[in-house]
Write a protein that holds these residues in place. Structure first.
Motif, mmCIF file in Angstrom:
data_model
loop_
_atom_site.group_PDB
_atom_site.id
_atom_site.type_symbol
_atom_site.label_atom_id
_atom_site.label_comp_id
_atom_site.label_asym_id
_atom_site.label_seq_id
_atom_site.Cartn_x
_atom_site.Cartn_y
_atom_site.Cartn_z
ATOM 1 N N UNK A 43 2.424 -98.582 -9.934
ATOM 2 C CA UNK A 43 2.545 -98.072 -8.380
ATOM 3 C C UNK A 43 1.579 -97.490 -8.042
ATOM 4 N N UNK A 44 0.683 -96.978 -8.551
ATOM 5 C CA UNK A 44 -1.260 -96.432 -7.815
ATOM 6 C C UNK A 44 -2.030 -98.067 -8.079
ATOM 7 N N UNK A 45 -1.892 -98.434 -9.433
ATOM 8 C CA UNK A 45 -3.039 -98.545 -9.405
ATOM 9 C C UNK A 45 -2.187 -100.012 -8.278
ATOM 10 N N UNK A 46 -1.178 -100.276 -8.609
ATOM 11 C CA UNK A 46 -1.087 -102.084 -7.196
ATOM 12 C C UNK A 46 -1.771 -101.480 -6.289
ATOM 13 N N UNK A 47 -1.384 -100.225 -6.035
ATOM 14 C CA UNK A 47 -1.876 -99.833 -4.259
ATOM 15 C C UNK A 47 -3.162 -100.074 -4.883
ATOM 16 N N UNK A 48 -4.193 -99.046 -5.842
ATOM 17 C CA UNK A 48 -5.660 -99.860 -5.517
ATOM 18 C C UNK A 48 -6.234 -101.199 -5.615
ATOM 19 N N UNK A 49 -4.928 -102.018 -6.375
ATOM 20 C CA UNK A 49 -5.296 -103.564 -5.736
ATOM 21 C C UNK A 49 -5.001 -103.819 -3.999
ATOM 22 N N UNK A 50 -3.699 -103.686 -4.104
ATOM 23 C CA UNK A 50 -3.703 -103.645 -2.523
ATOM 24 C C UNK A 50 -4.670 -103.154 -1.748
ATOM 25 N N UNK A 51 -5.652 -102.247 -1.546
ATOM 26 C CA UNK A 51 -6.290 -101.696 -1.091
ATOM 27 C C UNK A 51 -7.892 -102.208 -1.692
ATOM 28 N N UNK A 52 -8.028 -102.923 -2.219
ATOM 29 C CA UNK A 52 -9.640 -104.015 -2.934
ATOM 30 C C UNK A 52 -8.833 -105.393 -1.847
ATOM 31 N N UNK A 53 -7.789 -105.326 -0.933
ATOM 32 C CA UNK A 53 -7.794 -107.024 -0.967
ATOM 33 C C UNK A 53 -7.199 -106.592 0.689
ATOM 34 N N UNK A 54 -7.223 -105.719 1.220
ATOM 35 C CA UNK A 54 -7.680 -105.503 2.624
ATOM 36 C C UNK A 54 -6.315 -104.684 3.265
ATOM 37 N N UNK A 55 -5.280 -104.147 2.640
ATOM 38 C CA UNK A 55 -4.411 -103.540 3.173
ATOM 39 C C UNK A 55 -4.525 -102.550 3.426
ATOM 40 N N UNK A 56 -4.142 -101.575 4.600
ATOM 41 C CA UNK A 56 -4.256 -100.075 4.946
ATOM 42 C C UNK A 56 -3.537 -99.170 4.428
ATOM 43 N N UNK A 57 -3.753 -98.367 3.916
ATOM 44 C CA UNK A 57 -2.588 -96.879 3.492
ATOM 45 C C UNK A 57 -1.813 -96.073 4.301
ATOM 46 N N UNK A 58 -0.895 -96.432 4.912
ATOM 47 C CA UNK A 58 0.496 -95.363 5.551
ATOM 48 C C UNK A 58 0.108 -97.016 6.792
ATOM 49 N N UNK A 59 0.020 -98.109 6.716
ATOM 50 C CA UNK A 59 0.020 -98.732 8.080
ATOM 51 C C UNK A 59 0.676 -99.912 7.285
ATOM 52 N N UNK A 60 -0.129 -100.305 6.079
ATOM 53 C CA UNK A 60 0.421 -102.295 5.338
ATOM 54 C C UNK A 60 1.210 -101.249 4.027
ATOM 55 N N UNK A 61 0.785 -100.400 3.448
ATOM 56 C CA UNK A 61 1.305 -99.947 2.490
ATOM 57 C C UNK A 61 1.750 -98.255 2.141
ATOM 58 N N UNK A 62 3.636 -98.758 2.262
ATOM 59 C CA UNK A 62 3.962 -97.705 2.549
ATOM 60 C C UNK A 62 4.346 -96.357 1.003
ATOM 61 N N UNK A 63 3.371 -95.628 1.156
ATOM 62 C CA UNK A 63 3.411 -95.116 -0.229
ATOM 63 C C UNK A 63 3.310 -93.672 0.489
ATOM 64 N N UNK A 64 4.098 -92.370 0.096
ATOM 65 C CA UNK A 64 4.060 -90.780 0.368
ATOM 66 C C UNK A 64 2.765 -90.457 -0.615
ATOM 67 N N UNK A 65 2.038 -91.204 -0.979
ATOM 68 C CA UNK A 65 0.604 -90.348 -2.071
ATOM 69 C C UNK A 65 -0.141 -90.514 -0.752
ATOM 70 N N UNK A 66 -1.098 -89.160 -1.132
ATOM 71 C CA UNK A 66 -2.292 -88.560 -0.556
ATOM 72 C C UNK A 66 -3.096 -88.961 -0.250
ATOM 73 N N UNK A 67 -4.404 -89.122 0.470
ATOM 74 C CA UNK A 67 -5.324 -90.085 0.483
ATOM 75 C C UNK A 67 -6.708 -89.949 -0.257
ATOM 76 N N UNK A 68 -6.338 -88.138 -1.299
ATOM 77 C CA UNK A 68 -7.498 -88.506 -2.561
ATOM 78 C C UNK A 68 -6.530 -88.722 -3.853
ATOM 79 N N UNK A 69 -5.186 -89.351 -3.902
ATOM 80 C CA UNK A 69 -4.959 -89.690 -4.850
ATOM 81 C C UNK A 69 -5.462 -91.300 -5.305
ATOM 82 N N UNK A 70 -5.216 -92.355 -3.497
ATOM 83 C CA UNK A 70 -6.282 -93.216 -3.566
ATOM 84 C C UNK A 70 -7.843 -93.498 -4.170
#
Length: 137
Positions: A43-70
């Motif tokens: 999940x974290x690898x996929x979220x990192x991939x999405x962040x690299x491709x312009x997605x925004x955490x907590x807006x486009x990506x629904x995940x409960x991890x804190x920003x420091x984990x990203x």
């Protein structure tokens, strides 16, 4: 009658403990190299991939991890690579750093206690890991 252990006997016992701990740590490393990713790693690898491709955490990506984990995930992928071997190296470096910290903390009393605690935590971490999935392959 009270008996005391000689310094030489205590020394040999400490060496035996260190060899047993080293053997446990090496067997952990060798036996877990082939384990697949489990739990939040994918999940974290996929979220990192999405962040690299312009997605925004907590807006486009629904995940409960804190920003420091990203941030630490991105740092680990940049430093060690995104593959299996890189991730295992990252995990081993975290476990080694934690063991070193335990040795430093226990040093005023006995550094071997810190080594014992760190290696024991590493082995317990391995017993909680993907071993149940590794045996099914």
């Amino acid at each position: 009658m009270q008996t005391t252990l000689s310094d030489r006997l205590v020394y040999y016992f400490r060496v035996l403990c260190m060899v047993a701990l080293l053997g446990g740590a090496v067997s952990f490393i060798v036996s877990t190299l082939h384990w697949p990713w489990t739990w939040d790693t994918q999940v974290m690898h996929y979220i990192s991939f999405l962040l690299d491709h312009g997605k925004a955490p907590y807006k486009d990506i629904y995940d409960i991890n804190m920003p420091g984990s990203y941030l630490t995930e991105r740092w680990a992928i940049d430093l060690f690579g995104g593959g299996d071997v890189g991730w295992r190296l990252y995990e081993f470096s975290l476990l080694g750093t934690m063991t070193l910290a335990m040795i430093v903390i226990a040093r005023p009393y006995d550094w071997l206690a810190g080594l014992f605690a760190g290696v024991l935590f590493t082995l317990l971490h391995g017993s909680d890991g993907a071993s149940r999935w590794a045996w099914r392959r």
